[in-house]
Design an enzyme around this catalytic site. Structure first.
Site, PDB file in Angstrom:
ATOM      1  NE  ARG A  26      44.914  60.969  37.837  1.00 28.85           N
ATOM      2  CZ  ARG A  26      44.994  61.173  36.666  1.00 28.85           C
ATOM      3  NH1 ARG A  26      44.181  61.096  35.846  1.00 28.85           N
ATOM      4  NH2 ARG A  26      45.676  61.676  36.320  1.00 28.85           N
ATOM      5  CB  THR A  27      40.490  54.570  40.365  1.00 33.64           C
ATOM      6  OG1 THR A  27      39.558  54.229  41.024  1.00 33.64           O
ATOM      7  CG2 THR A  27      39.708  53.368  39.383  1.00 33.64           C
ATOM      8  CG  LEU A  28      44.056  55.590  34.934  1.00 37.84           C
ATOM      9  CD1 LEU A  28      45.348  55.756  33.875  1.00 37.84           C
ATOM     10  CD2 LEU A  28      43.066  57.636  34.491  1.00 37.84           C
ATOM     11  CE1 TYR A  29      42.348  49.019  33.824  1.00 39.93           C
ATOM     12  CE2 TYR A  29      42.639  50.914  32.453  1.00 39.93           C
ATOM     13  CZ  TYR A  29      43.491  50.072  33.418  1.00 39.93           C
ATOM     14  OH  TYR A  29      45.236  48.957  33.012  1.00 39.93           O
ATOM     15  CD1 TRP A 133      34.270  52.936  37.478  1.00 41.37           C
ATOM     16  CD2 TRP A 133      35.924  53.978  37.456  1.00 41.37           C
ATOM     17  NE1 TRP A 133      34.209  53.459  36.078  1.00 41.37           N
ATOM     18  CE2 TRP A 133      35.366  54.255  36.130  1.00 41.37           C
ATOM     19  CE3 TRP A 133      36.643  55.426  37.439  1.00 41.37           C
ATOM     20  CZ2 TRP A 133      35.497  54.501  34.583  1.00 41.37           C
ATOM     21  CZ3 TRP A 133      37.353  55.299  35.946  1.00 41.37           C
ATOM     22  CH2 TRP A 133      36.645  55.514  34.614  1.00 41.37           C
TER      23      TRP A 133
END
Lengths: 249, 223
Positions: A26-29, A133
């Site tokens: 998943r998008t962590l940053y 994000w």
């Protein structure tokens, strides 16, 4: 890449609860990001502005990214944050508008409905710990009602007369609060947005001098061709910033 | 590329203060309309007060997205209740439903701090106060949210509720008249706004009594 684990670093990490970032799904940053979007209500509808930069960290990787897109007949969507997530969101919205259109009942989703949909998508994804994000701005006009709202990455959402994402909330909104009024003409609205974008251009390092301004009214939307703002870098404080503050070295 | 952001969190605190005061035949529910994140104000006009049924009103602060989800869930549950029972839910019943709804998400909580105010089946004012995971208690008055540490002791000092340990149980409703309660609410918010950066902009007051529901607004400091 920084390794994040609670275990000893020389031990193999097999626990799914103590995953390192490397095998995360998943998008962590974010990777490629867009900076601020600002928008306001004016006499006949909504005006929205965003620059066209796409940053890869602090590298200016893309210089011609459209971050304002029309959604259906009555709405405009502006996005800051991860650009790939924005493009995925546009695919969701395309499907939503298409399926709504296939009823062929003469109804169409207005800005309020689209904003509510975005709210639920963003909140749903944060509940799955897999966020999109972005900070999103949604504006539109339907049946004589102007609508302007925002949604954040974790689903926080609200409406206001003027909104701005990211740096814009710090730098542009104080100007908007000072100068905005209900009866702004199109010309004054554009001038106000340009004033905000110019401040952002000077003070936000990831902003670029190539922007688009979009408008939406009861008659439909127009998104401007990319253009630049006139800037002035000749201030003496810019040319010799350390005058009067030389320091010890 | 190295990581630039702090670790992602599914929660945020959007601030705000909520107060409710119960009287013999009325209930006052109030909250400010500021919504913040960190040191930034997102908007100065966000209502934290939600009418759940004819005689129950909830004021919530905390994480706005969770609050919104909670409000939508309670609205849907109340609609089903109306279809099944052909009446509005009572305030004590709504209080239990709210508690159960919060506890249902005990291990991924709704980060929301609620006060529920309304009129019970006898028409008496009632206030229920909660924590984020559903513990609740019926009280005479309460405050929740970012300014509660400033407001609650002031209300304690002014309203001096009887100890819940007294036997036989004493009535918890405040002795104030409706107008006095509204004035007190205005005072506590004006005071909290002086010191709490997350409280301010505007105060929204909802008054429930035998005549129905009424709203009042008061401007607060905007700095």
């Amino acid at each position: 890449m920084e390794k994040m684990t609670l275990q000893d670093s020389n031990q193999p990490n097999n626990s799914p609860l103590l995953n390192s970032e490397a095998d995360s799904q998943r998008t962590l940053y974010p990777y490629v990001t867009g900076t601020s979007v600002i928008a306001l209500k004016y006499k006949d509808g909504i005006l929205m502005a965003a620059d066209m930069g796409g940053s890869y960290g602090s590298t200016l990787r893309y210089k011609c990214v459209e971050r304002i897109k029309p959604i259906g007949k009555h709405s405009l969507l502006g996005a800051s944050g991860e650009l790939s997530d924005f493009q995925e969101l546009l695919r969701y919205l395309d499907e939503l508008i298409l399926y709504d259109n296939m009823w062929d009942d003469g109804n169409s989703l207005g800005p309020k409905e689209v904003h509510n949909y975005l709210t639920r998508v963003m909140y749903n994804r944060r509940n799955k710990f897999n966020p999109l994000w972005n900070s999103l701005v949604l504006g539109g006009v339907k049946n004589g009602h102007k609508y302007l709202g925002m949604v954040s990455m974790i689903g926080v959402n609200f409406e206001d007369n003027h909104v701005a994402t990211g740096f814009g909330n710090h730098l542009a909104r104080p100007i908007l609060r000072d100068e905005w009024h209900e009866n702004l003409s199109f010309e004054d609205g554009v001038k106000l947005l340009e004033k905000c974008m110019r401040v952002l251009l000077y003070r936000d390092r990831s902003a670029v001098n190539k922007l688009q301004i979009a408008k939406i009214t009861e008659e439909g939307f127009t998104i401007s061709q990319p253009y630049s703002l006139k800037t002035f870098w000749g201030f003496s404080a810019f040319q010799n910033p350390t005058v009067g503050a030389e320091g010890s070295w | 590329m190295t990581k630039q952001q702090a670790n992602w969190s599914p929660y945020d605190n959007n601030g705000g203060s909520c107060v409710a005061i119960a009287g013999a035949d009325y209930c006052v529910i109030a909250a400010d309309t500021r919504m913040s994140t960190g040191y930034s104000i997102l908007t100065r006009e966000y209502s934290k007060i939600c009418k759940l049924a004819d005689k129950s009103v909830m004021a919530s602060s905390g994480f706005q997205a969770d609050v919104k989800a909670l409000q939508k869930l309670l609205a849907a549950r109340h609609l089903i209740y109306q279809h099944q029972h052909n009446k509005q839910m009572s305030c004590p019943a709504m209080a239990q439903l709210l508690s159960n709804t919060l506890y249902y998400k005990r291990f991924f909580p709704y980060y929301s701090f609620n006060v529920l105010g309304g009129l019970d089946n006898e028409g008496k004012g009632c206030v229920f106060t909660y924590d984020a995971v559903g513990s609740y208690e019926r009280v005479g008055y309460s405050s929740q949210g970012s300014g509660s540490t400033l407001i609650m002791p002031f209300l304690d000092n002014q309203l001096k509720s009887p100890s819940p340990l007294l036997l036989p149980a004493q009535d918890a409703v405040t002795p104030l008249s409706e107008a006095e309660a509204v004035d007190l609410v205005k005072t506590v918010f004006a005071s909290a706004t002086e010191r709490d950066i997350y409280t301010g902009d505007k105060l929204e007051i909802v008054i429930l009594n035998a005549d129905g529901i009424r709203r009042e607004y008061m401007e607060l400091r905007k700095d």
